[in-house]
Each structure stands twice: as C-alpha cells, then as structure tokens.
Design a protein around this motif. Structure first.
Motif, PDB file in Angstrom:
ATOM      1  N   GLY A   1      42.311  95.939  63.053  1.00 35.23           N
ATOM      2  CA  GLY A   1      41.084  95.643  63.774  1.00 35.23           C
ATOM      3  C   GLY A   1      40.712  94.176  63.752  1.00 35.23           C
ATOM      4  N   PRO A   2      39.533  93.844  64.281  1.00 39.00           N
ATOM      5  CA  PRO A   2      39.114  92.450  64.404  1.00 39.00           C
ATOM      6  C   PRO A   2      38.808  91.802  63.060  1.00 39.00           C
ATOM      7  N   VAL A   3      39.124  90.518  62.959  1.00 37.50           N
ATOM      8  CA  VAL A   3      38.838  89.742  61.750  1.00 37.50           C
ATOM      9  C   VAL A   3      37.749  88.717  61.997  1.00 37.50           C
ATOM     10  N   GLY A   4      37.308  88.603  63.249  1.00 37.79           N
ATOM     11  CA  GLY A   4      36.285  87.646  63.599  1.00 37.79           C
ATOM     12  C   GLY A   4      36.015  87.717  65.090  1.00 37.79           C
ATOM     13  N   ILE A   5      35.085  86.889  65.526  1.00 34.79           N
ATOM     14  CA  ILE A   5      34.726  86.864  66.939  1.00 34.79           C
ATOM     15  C   ILE A   5      34.512  85.423  67.380  1.00 34.79           C
ATOM     16  N   ALA A   6      35.024  85.110  68.566  1.00 33.34           N
ATOM     17  CA  ALA A   6      34.953  83.751  69.093  1.00 33.34           C
ATOM     18  C   ALA A   6      33.582  83.454  69.694  1.00 33.34           C
ATOM     19  N   LEU A   7      33.301  82.187  69.916  1.00 33.30           N
ATOM     20  CA  LEU A   7      32.026  81.781  70.493  1.00 33.30           C
ATOM     21  C   LEU A   7      31.834  82.314  71.905  1.00 33.30           C
ATOM     22  N   ASN A   8      32.929  82.682  72.577  1.00 35.55           N
ATOM     23  CA  ASN A   8      32.811  83.263  73.914  1.00 35.55           C
ATOM     24  C   ASN A   8      32.740  84.787  73.885  1.00 35.55           C
ATOM     25  N   GLY A   9      32.632  85.366  72.676  1.00 41.35           N
ATOM     26  CA  GLY A   9      32.464  86.803  72.553  1.00 41.35           C
ATOM     27  C   GLY A   9      33.733  87.611  72.578  1.00 41.35           C
ATOM     28  N   ILE A  10      34.894  86.950  72.475  1.00 40.78           N
ATOM     29  CA  ILE A  10      36.180  87.640  72.441  1.00 40.78           C
ATOM     30  C   ILE A  10      36.613  87.802  70.991  1.00 40.78           C
ATOM     31  N   LEU A  11      37.160  88.966  70.652  1.00 43.64           N
ATOM     32  CA  LEU A  11      37.536  89.260  69.276  1.00 43.64           C
ATOM     33  C   LEU A  11      38.838  88.591  68.868  1.00 43.64           C
TER      34      LEU A  11
END
Length: 256
Positions: free
Chosen positions: A88-98
């Motif tokens: 699964g995701p480990v973080g999220i970018a400033l544009n909202g993409i995982l």
C-alpha cells in the motif's frame, strides 16, 4: 489550468500555487489543510501533469477519478522504533497522488506473465525493477485495479510542476524531498545469484535482490537531515525510491 495547493487553518488561506498544468493533463484538484494536530491532503486522485496511456500492454487498468483523503501528523517526531509498510501507500504527494513503491506480485513460474499474487515463492516483484512488465509511464507511475494512479519511482511530471525540493509527506508526517544525487540510498544489490525462485543474478527485479549496507548517506528508511537542520525522508532514483519504513508514528490512514 492551475489548481490550488492549500494549507488551510481556520481561515483556509491559500499559501502556494502549483505551477501551470501541462497540456493534455488531467483535471487535478487537491487541498492541503491543517486539522488540529494533523495535516490532511484531499484529492481527486488525478495528477497535475500528463500521463502515459492507460490501459497499456503491461497495465490493463484505466485512470479514474477518486476521493482520496490522507491525514498525517502535522508535527512529526522521530522516535527510536522503526515501522515498516510492506503493502500500500507510504506517503502522498503535494498533488494528491499516492507514493506506492511496492507491489502485490510475486515470482510465479506457473503464471503466463511469470508473476502472480501468490506469495509462496517469497520473491516479491519490485515495481521499478519490473517497470516495463507493469506498464509504468514516463512519471514512473501506473494504475491499480481500482483506477488509482500512483507513483513507484521518481515523479518526473510532479517535479517539473514544483519550484522546491519538497514533494510530499510520508505516512508518519515527515516531509519527503527530492534533491537528486545529493541524497544517496544506502541500499545495494546483493552479489552473486539468487539461491531459489527465479534464479539468475540479483538484478533488482525483486525486492529480495536488495540489501541495506549503509553505502550512501541515507538511513535504512531513506531518511536523513535536510540542510543539517531537520529529519526528512528522500525520494531517490535508486532503490528503495521512497521510504518503506518510518521512525515516526504511522497514520491510521496508511494502515487501511
């Protein structure tokens, strides 16, 4: 078009703007707001840059609009206990993409593709090590079976839209930065050949091809000091690409 990057408190004031979106990009919507002691990123899961074509030969899924909301600690603390996220995701970018560097696929000689969701072989396919097989685009991203577009490696389109090294937040709230070759991963390929499974040389196709030797200037979780002042994680052009373990308290949103 341009989409707001918000860091909202009680007033909801806009503090920054994402750069103009390249032609042919998706209709990105993202807000970043403070909610008590948490920082929450809400997005429609569509990037602020163009993408490759999906479905494609290695990826049968189409990008679809989502409702994503991930909250992390607004003031993360680096502790002494390490927590891993292996799926699964480990973080999220400033544009909202995982950021989702790992895969659910394993070596499986009985599958026509050579891999499947059966973990019995113990050889977990590494996203960027098998980028062509998994249909990654020029942003080192692809789409899952729910239509969620996500990054496995360096997000080229995102980097082009930002004027800073800060690209997102990790699951424990620490920032993720990209500084190019100045941040060097401590993970290296194992020598020799694989003792089981697919055999052959350790070439990075599988996560088990890698080991942490401390050869670079980052710790096991791809973290280090930024400008000698504060601890952050780094996105790197080599394995592990993003932090896959964390020194702070991982948000429940990343344990779903």
């Amino acid at each position: 078009m341009t989409r707001n990057h918000l860091l909202a408190g009680a007033t909801g004031a806009t503090l920054a703007m994402l750069a103009a979106v390249p032609a042919g990009a998706h209709d990105n919507h993202v807000t970043i707001e403070r909610a008590g002691d948490r920082l929450c990123i809400t997005s429609n899961g569509l990037p602020n840059h163009d993408t490759g074509t999906f479905p494609n030969r290695g990826n049968p899924h189409a990008i679809s609009e989502q409702t994503l909301r991930y909250c992390v600690a607004a003031n993360p603390v680096k502790g002494g206990t390490m927590t891993e996220i292996t799926r699964g995701p480990v973080g999220i970018a400033l544009n909202g993409i995982l950021f989702r560097p790992e895969t659910a696929d394993y070596y499986d000689p009985s599958s026509p593709r050579g891999f499947s969701r059966d973990p019995s072989s113990g050889w977990n396919l590494e996203g960027m090590g098998a980028a062509d097989q998994l249909g990654m685009d020029h942003n080192n991203a692809h789409v899952d079976n729910r239509g969620i577009y996500h990054y496995h490696g360096t997000p080229r389109g995102l980097l082009a839209s930002l004027g800073d090294t800060h690209i997102g937040y990790a699951a424990d709230g620490h920032e993720i930065h990209y500084v190019g070759e100045a941040a060097r991963s401590g993970w290296t390929l194992k020598s020799g050949t694989r003792p089981s499974g697919p055999g052959g040389a350790h070439d990075g196709t599988y996560i088990q091809d890698w080991e942490y030797t401390g050869a670079g200037n980052l710790d096991r979780c791809n973290g280090g000091m930024l400008d000698g002042e504060r601890y952050v994680y780094f996105a790197t052009d080599t394995f592990p690409f993003y932090p896959r373990c964390f020194w702070g308290e991982v948000s429940a949103d990343f344990r779903r």
